[in-house]
Design a protein around this motif. Structure first.
Motif, PDB file in Angstrom:
ATOM      1  N   ALA A  17      -9.525  -4.330  -4.936  1.00 49.82           N
ATOM      2  CA  ALA A  17      -9.879  -2.982  -4.529  1.00 49.82           C
ATOM      3  C   ALA A  17      -9.056  -2.518  -3.349  1.00 49.82           C
ATOM      4  N   THR A  23      -3.797   3.133 -13.414  1.00 51.65           N
ATOM      5  CA  THR A  23      -4.099   2.561 -14.722  1.00 51.65           C
ATOM      6  C   THR A  23      -3.001   2.762 -15.753  1.00 51.65           C
ATOM      7  N   PRO A 145     -16.741   3.275  -9.464  1.00 46.80           N
ATOM      8  CA  PRO A 145     -15.423   2.837  -8.982  1.00 46.80           C
ATOM      9  C   PRO A 145     -14.369   2.935 -10.086  1.00 46.80           C
ATOM     10  N   HIS A 146     -13.223   3.529  -9.731  1.00 50.23           N
ATOM     11  CA  HIS A 146     -12.144   3.698 -10.693  1.00 50.23           C
ATOM     12  C   HIS A 146     -10.832   3.941  -9.962  1.00 50.23           C
ATOM     13  N   TYR A 147      -9.744   3.946 -10.715  1.00 49.43           N
ATOM     14  CA  TYR A 147      -8.403   4.176 -10.184  1.00 49.43           C
ATOM     15  C   TYR A 147      -7.788   5.388 -10.883  1.00 49.43           C
ATOM     16  N   GLU A 192      -8.843   1.942  -5.651  1.00 47.49           N
ATOM     17  CA  GLU A 192     -10.192   2.045  -6.193  1.00 47.49           C
ATOM     18  C   GLU A 192     -11.029   2.964  -5.306  1.00 47.49           C
ATOM     19  N   HIS A 193     -11.771   3.852  -5.952  1.00 51.48           N
ATOM     20  CA  HIS A 193     -12.605   4.782  -5.190  1.00 51.48           C
ATOM     21  C   HIS A 193     -13.845   5.149  -6.001  1.00 51.48           C
ATOM     22  N   GLU A 194     -14.868   5.559  -5.289  1.00 46.70           N
ATOM     23  CA  GLU A 194     -16.130   5.973  -5.904  1.00 46.70           C
ATOM     24  C   GLU A 194     -16.796   7.008  -5.017  1.00 46.70           C
TER      25      GLU A 194
END
Length: 221
Positions: A17, A23, A145-147, A192-194
């Motif tokens: 992270a 991606t 959480p995703h990129y 990574e962020h949310e």
């Protein structure tokens, strides 16, 4: 769950992270850091003028919402898959959708459109991962959480309505921050962020993407 446990669940994550991991595509050699100082180059030359327009932008946002226009958020047409957003609704009112300007919004919200046009390097044109929209996160909503799909852009949130700032937050890499009304928040969403809204009222920001400032005009074109 206690606040301490919530914080730990969002910060004490896997080591990956802490590194950008787009991606789909990573352009080599670009500066990568999770958060950017709004008063640092290359943002300082325009960010305060943009923030001064928050009252006009907020008025236009409220007019859009009062019109009853439905959300144009579509997981299939965004960076996100269908399982990324959960809980309360996430309402989009888009100015730029996958690089294309929505002329109806440009006409409906001239102050906001002018503010976006004033941002150097605004992502628009032949860029399928470029967005700009009024982002309304309703109570109970979370964005997992995703990129980002690529590292070619830098993302900005301009907070418009933040009635419960302590109940809303965003984590990028290992750091959680809270929005401050009227102060731009600039970050690299290839990390990574949310995002979450645990309050009882809506959180509203103007979200937009900019080309990474180290890309030349030739590289962008």
């Amino acid at each position: 769950m206690s606040r301490a446990a919530l914080f730990a669940s969002r910060v004490l994550r896997v080591k990956g992270a802490q590194r950008p991991a787009p991606t789909l595509f990573s352009y080599p050699g670009l500066c990568a850091r999770p958060w950017h100082d709004r008063d640092a180059a290359p943002f300082a030359e325009w960010v305060h003028a943009l923030e001064a327009k928050v009252p006009d932008i907020t008025r236009e946002y409220l007019q859009v919402r009062a019109s009853g226009a439905p959300s144009d958020y579509s997981p299939e047409g965004s960076d996100h898959d269908s399982g990324l957003h959960t809980g309360g609704d996430w309402h989009w009112a888009s100015f730029i959708d996958r690089g294309r300007r929505r002329e109806s919004m440009w006409a409906q919200c001239p102050h906001t459109a002018a503010a976006l046009d004033s941002v150097p390097g605004l992502c628009v044109g032949d860029m399928p991962f470029a967005f700009a929209f009024f982002s309304t996160l309703r109570p109970g909503a979370t964005i997992k959480p995703h990129y980002a799909p690529c590292n070619l852009r830098v993302r900005c949130h301009l907070p418009l309505l933040m009635p419960e700032p302590e109940q809303c937050g965003i984590r990028v890499a290992g750091e959680v921050r809270r929005w401050e009304p009227g102060k731009c928040m600039i970050f690299d969403d290839a990390f990574e962020h949310e995002v979450w809204n645990e309050g009882t009222q809506e959180r509203v920001v103007l979200l937009f993407d900019m080309w990474h400032w180290e890309l030349s005009d030739d590289e962008i074109s």
